[in-house]
Design a protein around this motif. Structure first.
Motif, PDB file in Angstrom:
ATOM      1  N   ASP A  95       8.409 -18.589  14.086  1.00 36.46           N
ATOM      2  CA  ASP A  95       8.412 -17.123  13.985  1.00 36.46           C
ATOM      3  C   ASP A  95       8.691 -16.396  12.743  1.00 36.46           C
ATOM      4  O   ASP A  95       9.519 -17.418  11.800  1.00 36.46           O
ATOM      5  CB  ASP A  95       9.110 -16.573  15.121  1.00 36.46           C
ATOM      6  N   THR A  96       8.216 -15.514  12.334  1.00 40.43           N
ATOM      7  CA  THR A  96       8.515 -14.789  10.988  1.00 40.43           C
ATOM      8  C   THR A  96      10.070 -14.348  11.150  1.00 40.43           C
ATOM      9  O   THR A  96      10.420 -13.977  12.212  1.00 40.43           O
ATOM     10  CB  THR A  96       7.947 -13.641  10.803  1.00 40.43           C
ATOM     11  N   PRO A  97      10.679 -14.701  10.035  1.00 38.06           N
ATOM     12  CA  PRO A  97      12.011 -14.366   9.863  1.00 38.06           C
ATOM     13  C   PRO A  97      12.329 -13.000   9.945  1.00 38.06           C
ATOM     14  O   PRO A  97      11.299 -12.188   9.813  1.00 38.06           O
ATOM     15  CB  PRO A  97      12.751 -14.904   8.729  1.00 38.06           C
ATOM     16  N   ARG A  98      13.737 -12.310  10.616  1.00 37.58           N
ATOM     17  CA  ARG A  98      13.838 -11.031  10.551  1.00 37.58           C
ATOM     18  C   ARG A  98      14.872 -10.900   9.433  1.00 37.58           C
ATOM     19  O   ARG A  98      15.723 -11.739   8.859  1.00 37.58           O
ATOM     20  CB  ARG A  98      14.545 -10.673  11.792  1.00 37.58           C
ATOM     21  N   LEU A  99      15.296  -9.433   9.194  1.00 33.89           N
ATOM     22  CA  LEU A  99      16.212  -9.140   7.954  1.00 33.89           C
ATOM     23  C   LEU A  99      17.654  -9.489   8.829  1.00 33.89           C
ATOM     24  O   LEU A  99      17.715  -9.264  10.276  1.00 33.89           O
ATOM     25  CB  LEU A  99      15.952  -7.978   7.649  1.00 33.89           C
ATOM     26  N   ASP A 100      18.803  -9.800   8.223  1.00 39.73           N
ATOM     27  CA  ASP A 100      19.970  -9.802   8.817  1.00 39.73           C
ATOM     28  C   ASP A 100      20.535  -8.393   8.426  1.00 39.73           C
ATOM     29  O   ASP A 100      21.213  -8.418   7.234  1.00 39.73           O
ATOM     30  CB  ASP A 100      20.820 -11.029   8.256  1.00 39.73           C
ATOM     31  N   LEU A 101      20.413  -7.544   9.238  1.00 41.54           N
ATOM     32  CA  LEU A 101      20.757  -6.150   8.873  1.00 41.54           C
ATOM     33  C   LEU A 101      22.405  -6.032   8.399  1.00 41.54           C
ATOM     34  O   LEU A 101      23.053  -5.318   7.904  1.00 41.54           O
ATOM     35  CB  LEU A 101      20.421  -5.132   9.950  1.00 41.54           C
ATOM     36  N   LYS A 102      23.010  -7.019   9.416  1.00 36.71           N
ATOM     37  CA  LYS A 102      24.658  -6.966   9.204  1.00 36.71           C
ATOM     38  C   LYS A 102      25.031  -7.264   7.822  1.00 36.71           C
ATOM     39  O   LYS A 102      25.909  -6.659   7.346  1.00 36.71           O
ATOM     40  CB  LYS A 102      25.338  -7.898  10.145  1.00 36.71           C
ATOM     41  N   ARG A 103      24.208  -8.048   7.149  1.00 36.98           N
ATOM     42  CA  ARG A 103      24.566  -8.557   5.885  1.00 36.98           C
ATOM     43  C   ARG A 103      23.911  -7.793   4.819  1.00 36.98           C
ATOM     44  O   ARG A 103      24.169  -7.702   3.650  1.00 36.98           O
ATOM     45  CB  ARG A 103      24.400 -10.013   5.722  1.00 36.98           C
ATOM     46  N   ALA A 104      22.660  -7.419   5.053  1.00 40.31           N
ATOM     47  CA  ALA A 104      21.763  -6.852   4.055  1.00 40.31           C
ATOM     48  C   ALA A 104      21.662  -5.344   3.958  1.00 40.31           C
ATOM     49  O   ALA A 104      21.451  -4.667   2.888  1.00 40.31           O
ATOM     50  CB  ALA A 104      20.116  -7.149   4.373  1.00 40.31           C
ATOM     51  N   ARG A 105      22.236  -4.586   4.762  1.00 41.62           N
ATOM     52  CA  ARG A 105      22.304  -3.239   4.845  1.00 41.62           C
ATOM     53  C   ARG A 105      23.243  -2.636   3.745  1.00 41.62           C
ATOM     54  O   ARG A 105      24.199  -3.120   3.486  1.00 41.62           O
ATOM     55  CB  ARG A 105      22.851  -2.603   6.296  1.00 41.62           C
ATOM     56  N   TRP A 106      22.776  -1.712   3.125  1.00 33.18           N
ATOM     57  CA  TRP A 106      23.332  -1.188   1.831  1.00 33.18           C
ATOM     58  C   TRP A 106      24.424  -0.228   2.367  1.00 33.18           C
ATOM     59  O   TRP A 106      23.978   0.650   3.008  1.00 33.18           O
ATOM     60  CB  TRP A 106      22.293  -0.736   0.723  1.00 33.18           C
ATOM     61  N   ASN A 107      25.765   0.076   1.517  1.00 29.04           N
ATOM     62  CA  ASN A 107      26.435   0.851   1.994  1.00 29.04           C
ATOM     63  C   ASN A 107      26.566   1.951   0.836  1.00 29.04           C
ATOM     64  O   ASN A 107      27.576   2.947   0.789  1.00 29.04           O
ATOM     65  CB  ASN A 107      27.988   0.423   2.316  1.00 29.04           C
ATOM     66  N   GLY A 108      25.912   2.022  -0.401  1.00 25.40           N
ATOM     67  CA  GLY A 108      25.907   2.874  -1.271  1.00 25.40           C
ATOM     68  C   GLY A 108      26.660   2.660  -2.498  1.00 25.40           C
ATOM     69  O   GLY A 108      26.672   3.127  -3.482  1.00 25.40           O
ATOM     70  N   ASP A 109      27.378   1.145  -2.517  1.00 28.05           N
ATOM     71  CA  ASP A 109      28.320   1.043  -3.498  1.00 28.05           C
ATOM     72  C   ASP A 109      27.119   0.219  -4.631  1.00 28.05           C
ATOM     73  O   ASP A 109      26.206  -0.167  -4.192  1.00 28.05           O
ATOM     74  CB  ASP A 109      29.080  -0.204  -3.057  1.00 28.05           C
ATOM     75  N   ALA A 110      27.616   0.274  -5.609  1.00 31.20           N
ATOM     76  CA  ALA A 110      27.061  -0.593  -6.574  1.00 31.20           C
ATOM     77  C   ALA A 110      26.730  -1.999  -6.337  1.00 31.20           C
ATOM     78  O   ALA A 110      27.646  -2.363  -5.627  1.00 31.20           O
ATOM     79  CB  ALA A 110      27.802  -0.189  -8.099  1.00 31.20           C
ATOM     80  N   PRO A 111      25.977  -2.804  -6.897  1.00 29.04           N
ATOM     81  CA  PRO A 111      25.808  -4.035  -6.358  1.00 29.04           C
ATOM     82  C   PRO A 111      26.996  -4.775  -6.901  1.00 29.04           C
ATOM     83  O   PRO A 111      27.424  -4.631  -8.014  1.00 29.04           O
ATOM     84  CB  PRO A 111      24.672  -4.710  -7.213  1.00 29.04           C
ATOM     85  N   GLY A 112      27.459  -5.709  -5.842  1.00 27.94           N
ATOM     86  CA  GLY A 112      28.833  -6.588  -6.312  1.00 27.94           C
ATOM     87  C   GLY A 112      30.131  -5.776  -5.949  1.00 27.94           C
ATOM     88  O   GLY A 112      31.108  -6.377  -5.656  1.00 27.94           O
ATOM     89  N   ASP A 113      30.152  -4.369  -5.566  1.00 31.57           N
ATOM     90  CA  ASP A 113      31.255  -3.466  -5.164  1.00 31.57           C
ATOM     91  C   ASP A 113      31.730  -3.579  -3.520  1.00 31.57           C
ATOM     92  O   ASP A 113      32.645  -3.192  -3.580  1.00 31.57           O
ATOM     93  CB  ASP A 113      31.174  -2.215  -5.779  1.00 31.57           C
ATOM     94  N   GLY A 114      30.947  -3.868  -2.969  1.00 25.24           N
ATOM     95  CA  GLY A 114      31.083  -4.048  -1.376  1.00 25.24           C
ATOM     96  C   GLY A 114      30.362  -5.003  -0.643  1.00 25.24           C
ATOM     97  O   GLY A 114      29.769  -6.093  -1.491  1.00 25.24           O
ATOM     98  N   ASP A 115      30.320  -5.109   0.542  1.00 28.43           N
ATOM     99  CA  ASP A 115      29.905  -6.259   1.413  1.00 28.43           C
ATOM    100  C   ASP A 115      28.212  -5.743   1.844  1.00 28.43           C
ATOM    101  O   ASP A 115      27.521  -6.653   2.184  1.00 28.43           O
ATOM    102  CB  ASP A 115      30.460  -6.532   2.361  1.00 28.43           C
ATOM    103  N   GLY A 116      27.819  -4.531   1.200  1.00 27.40           N
ATOM    104  CA  GLY A 116      26.276  -4.000   1.683  1.00 27.40           C
ATOM    105  C   GLY A 116      26.190  -3.926   3.003  1.00 27.40           C
ATOM    106  O   GLY A 116      25.100  -3.274   3.427  1.00 27.40           O
ATOM    107  N   VAL A 117      27.417  -3.640   3.771  1.00 27.41           N
ATOM    108  CA  VAL A 117      27.227  -3.253   5.219  1.00 27.41           C
ATOM    109  C   VAL A 117      27.346  -1.638   5.441  1.00 27.41           C
ATOM    110  O   VAL A 117      28.470  -1.221   4.828  1.00 27.41           O
ATOM    111  CB  VAL A 117      28.105  -4.027   6.022  1.00 27.41           C
ATOM    112  N   ALA A 118      26.253  -1.157   5.853  1.00 24.64           N
ATOM    113  CA  ALA A 118      26.595   0.329   6.118  1.00 24.64           C
ATOM    114  C   ALA A 118      26.976   0.775   7.526  1.00 24.64           C
ATOM    115  O   ALA A 118      27.492   1.702   7.776  1.00 24.64           O
ATOM    116  CB  ALA A 118      25.289   1.053   6.002  1.00 24.64           C
ATOM    117  N   SER A 119      26.659  -0.317   8.579  1.00 19.14           N
ATOM    118  CA  SER A 119      27.485   0.093   9.894  1.00 19.14           C
ATOM    119  C   SER A 119      27.572  -1.143  10.310  1.00 19.14           C
ATOM    120  O   SER A 119      26.945  -2.119   9.948  1.00 19.14           O
ATOM    121  CB  SER A 119      26.442   0.734  10.629  1.00 19.14           C
TER     122      SER A 119
END
Length: 165
Positions: A95-119
């Motif tokens: 099956d086609t992979p899915r996005l891992d939203l827990k890790r990929a979701r952007w929280n608005g921080d600059a790259p590298g400033d946060g964990d990327g999780v918005a919720s």
């Protein structure tokens, strides 16, 4: 002789400006963007991207269930792998992979400033409760052209920023 210029609706300009700001390797859902803009919903965001978003990183605006955009899975997957976007295995073998939203979701921080999780969840509406960066104004109000060329073929870039809670 220059070709005709097309008027970009203000809402579409705001959607595209937001999509341009998502860093490589991060994503927002259609619902996240609608919530951040305080207008429309996931379908309106998707429509704006479908009509005008050919020159922005459309693959960074995703479905709330993490499934890849139907009909564009191969192209999107190439972008995700090149950018290091977190993925998870599909439901079954092959099956086609899915996005891992827990890790990929952007929280608005600059790259590298946060964990990327918005919720904490994979739903589309949680991001609005967190701090995000939003463009301060649409392209036309910021003094740049709303669109260059034909819909989906060109975007002016750059944005002014302000924080919202």
């Amino acid at each position: 002789m220059a070709g005709p210029t097309h008027s970009l609706p203000e809402y579409a300009d705001r959607v595209l400006t937001m999509a341009e700001q998502i860093p490589p390797g991060r994503v927002l859902t259609y619902g996240d963007i609608a919530g951040l803009l305080g207008e429309g919903g996931p379908r309106q965001v998707g429509r704006a991207l479908a009509l005008y978003g050919g020159a922005v990183p459309w693959w960074r605006v995703v479905r709330a269930d993490g499934k890849l955009l139907p009909g564009h899975e191969r192209r999107a997957l190439e972008h995700y792998r090149a950018e290091g976007t977190p993925l998870r295995a599909g439901a079954g073998p092959g099956d086609t992979p899915r996005l891992d939203l827990k890790r990929a979701r952007w929280n608005g921080d600059a790259p590298g400033d946060g964990d990327g999780v918005a919720s904490a969840g994979d739903g589309g509406g949680g991001a609005a409760a967190h701090r995000h960066q939003l463009p301060a104004s649409s392209g036309a109000a910021a003094g740049r052209p709303s669109v260059r060329g034909t819909p989906g073929k060109g975007r002016a870039t750059g944005a002014d920023w302000r924080s919202v809670s």
